[in-house]
Design a protein around this motif. Structure first.
Motif, PDB file in Angstrom:
ATOM      1  N   GLN A 101      -8.036   0.107  -1.291  1.00  0.00           N
ATOM      2  CA  GLN A 101      -7.915  -1.327  -1.597  1.00  0.00           C
ATOM      3  C   GLN A 101      -9.219  -1.821  -2.241  1.00  0.00           C
ATOM      4  O   GLN A 101      -9.195  -2.521  -3.253  1.00  0.00           O
ATOM      5  CB  GLN A 101      -7.614  -2.119  -0.318  1.00  0.00           C
ATOM      6  CG  GLN A 101      -7.550  -3.638  -0.521  1.00  0.00           C
ATOM      7  CD  GLN A 101      -6.344  -4.088  -1.323  1.00  0.00           C
ATOM      8  OE1 GLN A 101      -5.234  -3.631  -1.089  1.00  0.00           O
ATOM      9  NE2 GLN A 101      -6.546  -4.974  -2.295  1.00  0.00           N
ATOM     10  N   ARG A 151     -10.675  -4.788   7.517  1.00  0.00           N
ATOM     11  CA  ARG A 151     -11.127  -3.493   6.992  1.00  0.00           C
ATOM     12  C   ARG A 151     -11.337  -3.594   5.482  1.00  0.00           C
ATOM     13  O   ARG A 151     -12.148  -2.881   4.911  1.00  0.00           O
ATOM     14  CB  ARG A 151     -10.094  -2.419   7.319  1.00  0.00           C
ATOM     15  CG  ARG A 151      -8.667  -2.749   6.865  1.00  0.00           C
ATOM     16  CD  ARG A 151      -7.680  -1.802   7.484  1.00  0.00           C
ATOM     17  NE  ARG A 151      -6.299  -2.169   7.217  1.00  0.00           N
ATOM     18  CZ  ARG A 151      -5.286  -1.833   8.011  1.00  0.00           C
ATOM     19  NH1 ARG A 151      -5.509  -1.162   9.123  1.00  0.00           N
ATOM     20  NH2 ARG A 151      -4.053  -2.159   7.707  1.00  0.00           N
ATOM     21  N   VAL A 152     -10.563  -4.480   4.843  1.00  0.00           N
ATOM     22  CA  VAL A 152     -10.707  -4.647   3.398  1.00  0.00           C
ATOM     23  C   VAL A 152     -12.109  -5.175   3.069  1.00  0.00           C
ATOM     24  O   VAL A 152     -12.801  -4.649   2.199  1.00  0.00           O
ATOM     25  CB  VAL A 152      -9.629  -5.619   2.859  1.00  0.00           C
ATOM     26  CG1 VAL A 152      -9.874  -5.945   1.394  1.00  0.00           C
ATOM     27  CG2 VAL A 152      -8.232  -5.041   3.049  1.00  0.00           C
ATOM     28  N   ARG A 200      -2.217   5.691   7.388  1.00  0.00           N
ATOM     29  CA  ARG A 200      -2.552   4.340   7.859  1.00  0.00           C
ATOM     30  C   ARG A 200      -2.351   4.306   9.369  1.00  0.00           C
ATOM     31  O   ARG A 200      -1.325   4.769   9.879  1.00  0.00           O
ATOM     32  CB  ARG A 200      -1.681   3.285   7.198  1.00  0.00           C
ATOM     33  CG  ARG A 200      -1.868   1.933   7.886  1.00  0.00           C
ATOM     34  CD  ARG A 200      -1.277   0.788   7.152  1.00  0.00           C
ATOM     35  NE  ARG A 200      -2.059   0.463   5.978  1.00  0.00           N
ATOM     36  CZ  ARG A 200      -2.002  -0.729   5.361  1.00  0.00           C
ATOM     37  NH1 ARG A 200      -1.203  -1.669   5.807  1.00  0.00           N
ATOM     38  NH2 ARG A 200      -2.735  -0.955   4.304  1.00  0.00           N
ATOM     39  N   THR A 207       0.837  -1.199   0.000  1.00  0.00           N
ATOM     40  CA  THR A 207       0.000   0.000   0.000  1.00  0.00           C
ATOM     41  C   THR A 207       0.875   1.253   0.000  1.00  0.00           C
ATOM     42  O   THR A 207       0.661   2.177  -0.790  1.00  0.00           O
ATOM     43  CB  THR A 207      -0.950  -0.016   1.214  1.00  0.00           C
ATOM     44  OG1 THR A 207      -1.716  -1.213   1.162  1.00  0.00           O
ATOM     45  CG2 THR A 207      -1.892   1.169   1.209  1.00  0.00           C
ATOM     46  N   HIS A 239     -10.684   0.420   4.334  1.00  0.00           N
ATOM     47  CA  HIS A 239      -9.480   0.479   3.488  1.00  0.00           C
ATOM     48  C   HIS A 239      -9.976   0.757   2.072  1.00  0.00           C
ATOM     49  O   HIS A 239      -9.947  -0.090   1.184  1.00  0.00           O
ATOM     50  CB  HIS A 239      -8.735  -0.860   3.580  1.00  0.00           C
ATOM     51  CG  HIS A 239      -7.348  -0.855   3.026  1.00  0.00           C
ATOM     52  ND1 HIS A 239      -6.801   0.200   2.334  1.00  0.00           N
ATOM     53  CD2 HIS A 239      -6.372  -1.807   3.069  1.00  0.00           C
ATOM     54  CE1 HIS A 239      -5.556  -0.112   1.985  1.00  0.00           C
ATOM     55  NE2 HIS A 239      -5.279  -1.323   2.413  1.00  0.00           N
ATOM     56  N   GLY A 288      -3.290  -9.373  -0.234  1.00  0.00           N
ATOM     57  CA  GLY A 288      -1.906  -9.517   0.216  1.00  0.00           C
ATOM     58  C   GLY A 288      -1.743  -8.931   1.597  1.00  0.00           C
ATOM     59  O   GLY A 288      -2.520  -8.071   1.992  1.00  0.00           O
ATOM     60  N   PRO A 289      -0.791  -9.360   2.358  1.00  0.00           N
ATOM     61  CA  PRO A 289       0.122 -10.475   2.075  1.00  0.00           C
ATOM     62  C   PRO A 289      -0.560 -11.836   2.266  1.00  0.00           C
ATOM     63  O   PRO A 289      -1.369 -11.996   3.176  1.00  0.00           O
ATOM     64  CB  PRO A 289       1.246 -10.285   3.104  1.00  0.00           C
ATOM     65  CG  PRO A 289       0.635  -9.476   4.208  1.00  0.00           C
ATOM     66  CD  PRO A 289      -0.477  -8.685   3.615  1.00  0.00           C
ATOM     67  N   ARG A 347      -6.671 -12.481   4.344  1.00  0.00           N
ATOM     68  CA  ARG A 347      -5.629 -13.000   5.239  1.00  0.00           C
ATOM     69  C   ARG A 347      -6.201 -13.222   6.631  1.00  0.00           C
ATOM     70  O   ARG A 347      -7.064 -12.449   7.082  1.00  0.00           O
ATOM     71  CB  ARG A 347      -4.490 -11.974   5.312  1.00  0.00           C
ATOM     72  CG  ARG A 347      -3.292 -12.391   6.125  1.00  0.00           C
ATOM     73  CD  ARG A 347      -2.183 -11.347   5.994  1.00  0.00           C
ATOM     74  NE  ARG A 347      -2.559 -10.058   6.575  1.00  0.00           N
ATOM     75  CZ  ARG A 347      -2.432  -9.754   7.859  1.00  0.00           C
ATOM     76  NH1 ARG A 347      -1.965 -10.624   8.721  1.00  0.00           N
ATOM     77  NH2 ARG A 347      -2.790  -8.548   8.288  1.00  0.00           N
TER      78      ARG A 347
HETATM   79  C1  NCD Z   1      -4.522  -5.387   3.847  1.00  0.00           C
HETATM   80  C2  NCD Z   1      -4.453  -4.435   5.017  1.00  0.00           C
HETATM   81  O1  NCD Z   1      -3.371  -4.012   5.413  1.00  0.00           O
HETATM   82  O2  NCD Z   1      -5.507  -4.115   5.510  1.00  0.00           O
HETATM   83  N1  NCD Z   1      -3.397  -5.439   3.052  1.00  0.00           N
HETATM   84  C3  NCD Z   1      -3.104  -4.489   2.160  1.00  0.00           C
HETATM   85  O3  NCD Z   1      -3.452  -3.332   2.289  1.00  0.00           O
HETATM   86  N2  NCD Z   1      -2.416  -4.866   1.074  1.00  0.00           N
HETATM   87  C4  NCD Z   1      -5.002  -6.711   4.231  1.00  0.00           C
HETATM   88  C5  NCD Z   1      -4.204  -7.490   5.203  1.00  0.00           C
HETATM   89  O4  NCD Z   1      -3.311  -6.988   5.862  1.00  0.00           O
HETATM   90  O5  NCD Z   1      -4.537  -8.670   5.360  1.00  0.00           O
END
Ligand code: NCD
Length: 324
Positions: free
Chosen positions: A150, A181-182, A117, A68, A147, A277-278, A236
């Motif tokens: 994303q 959050r995604v 963030r 990010t 997020h 990711g990750p 994740r």
């Molecule tokens: C996500 C996050 O940080 O919320 N990753 C990201 O932004 N690429 C998802 C995660 O950490 O699992």
């Protein structure tokens, strides 16, 4: 939600980008269309446009990030802005400085935009409600809350591969929805874009209370949950946000919810597989799936640049043209 209309100026344009909820379908489509024009630029040999020349953008990261942060940095550079990366975990916060003091000090350096963030839900809203009128705030992930960039790069990826009619799509979001959050931002975006069916698939312990109120279908069985879907979004396992034992073991989780080539047979024949990711290989999914022909995981990363360019240039435009 508190402060959500901070995001839109008096003429309906994007002022800050804090969460998907509080936005409308027209703005989401404008972000996707603007990103489409920038995607062309990032594929050229000369990748820069002068849109944000002379502007200063600060990446204010209170929580670790690779993908990010770097794609925000590349996006800002491709818009010709000056970019500063400030990693607060190793900086003033550890010396006891408050969030507001940190903000005021960086603002005193004449900053035009903060990309934030933070591990606390609501941090980006808090900052947006305290910045100077000419400064924009983009949320790069706050706690479990949101997020939005994303989610938009995910929508962009889905639209590029599956076409613009979300109404005919079935989308399954699989895994640790509770701490994600995604997932929250994706569900809001998919709903705003009128997606045909949105499902979440997870063990009972990882389903948030708000799930059914958002109009998603809840499944506790992976095979049933991905049956006939066009898009599978894997999440994740967010161990760092889990309090107590919510799962028996990673091995058992993989057995029940890990995506394998065999289980994908349940999905539509041309289903795509996504992950923000990750990835924990061998936990959320097999390497065979992550690196296989259905995976668009690396395309998601590439699209992150164009989508972030879109959001940054739209937020900056709102103020360049004035608010009156
Ligand atoms: C996500 C996050 O940080 O919320 N990753 C990201 O932004 N690429 C998802 C995660 O950490 O699992």
């Amino acid at each position: 939600m508190k402060g959500k209309n901070l995001q839109i100026d008096s003429q309906g344009r994007l002022r800050h980008f804090l969460s998907i909820s509080g936005l409308n379908r027209q703005l989401l489509t404008e972000i996707l269309d603007t990103a489409e024009s920038f995607a062309g630029i990032t594929e050229q040999t000369v990748k820069k446009v002068p849109l944000l020349r002379g502007k200063t953008i600060v990446n204010l990261f209170f929580e670790a990030s690779t993908r990010t942060r770097t794609t925000f940095e590349l996006a800002a550079k491709r818009l010709s802005a000056d970019v500063l990366n400030i990693n607060i975990t190793q900086s003033s916060a550890s010396k006891g400085e408050t969030l507001l003091d940190t903000l005021r000090n960086i603002e005193a350096m004449h900053v035009d935009m903060f990309v934030v963030r933070h591990a606390e839900s609501g941090a980006a809203h808090f900052i947006a409600s305290h910045v100077e009128p000419h400064t924009s705030v983009i949320n790069a992930g706050d706690g479990r809350h949101s997020h939005p960039t994303q989610a938009m790069l995910d929508m962009f990826t889905i639209r590029r591969v599956k076409g613009p009619d979300f109404g005919r799509l079935r989308v399954a979001i699989v895994g640790d929805v509770l701490h994600s959050r995604v997932a929250r931002s994706q569900i809001h975006a998919l709903n705003l874009l009128n997606t045909g069916e949105v499902r979440i698939v997870a063990p009972k312990t990882l389903i948030p209370a708000f799930a059914e109120s958002l109009g998603v279908k809840v499944f506790h069985d992976l095979r049933a949950g991905i049956q006939d879907v066009d898009v599978i979004i894997m999440l994740r396992l967010q161990h760092e946000r889990m309090k107590g034992a919510l799962l028996p073991s990673e091995h058992e989780y993989y057995e029940l919810f890990g995506l394998t080539e065999k289980k994908i047979d349940q999905a539509s024949p041309d289903a795509i597989v996504m992950h923000p990711g990750p990835i924990n290989r061998g936990v959320e999914m097999d390497s065979e799936v992550a690196d296989g022909p259905r995976s668009v995981i690396l395309q998601q990363v590439t699209h992150g640049i164009a989508v972030r360019m879109a959001v940054m240039s739209m937020a900056m435009r709102s103020k360049q043209e004035g608010d009156g």
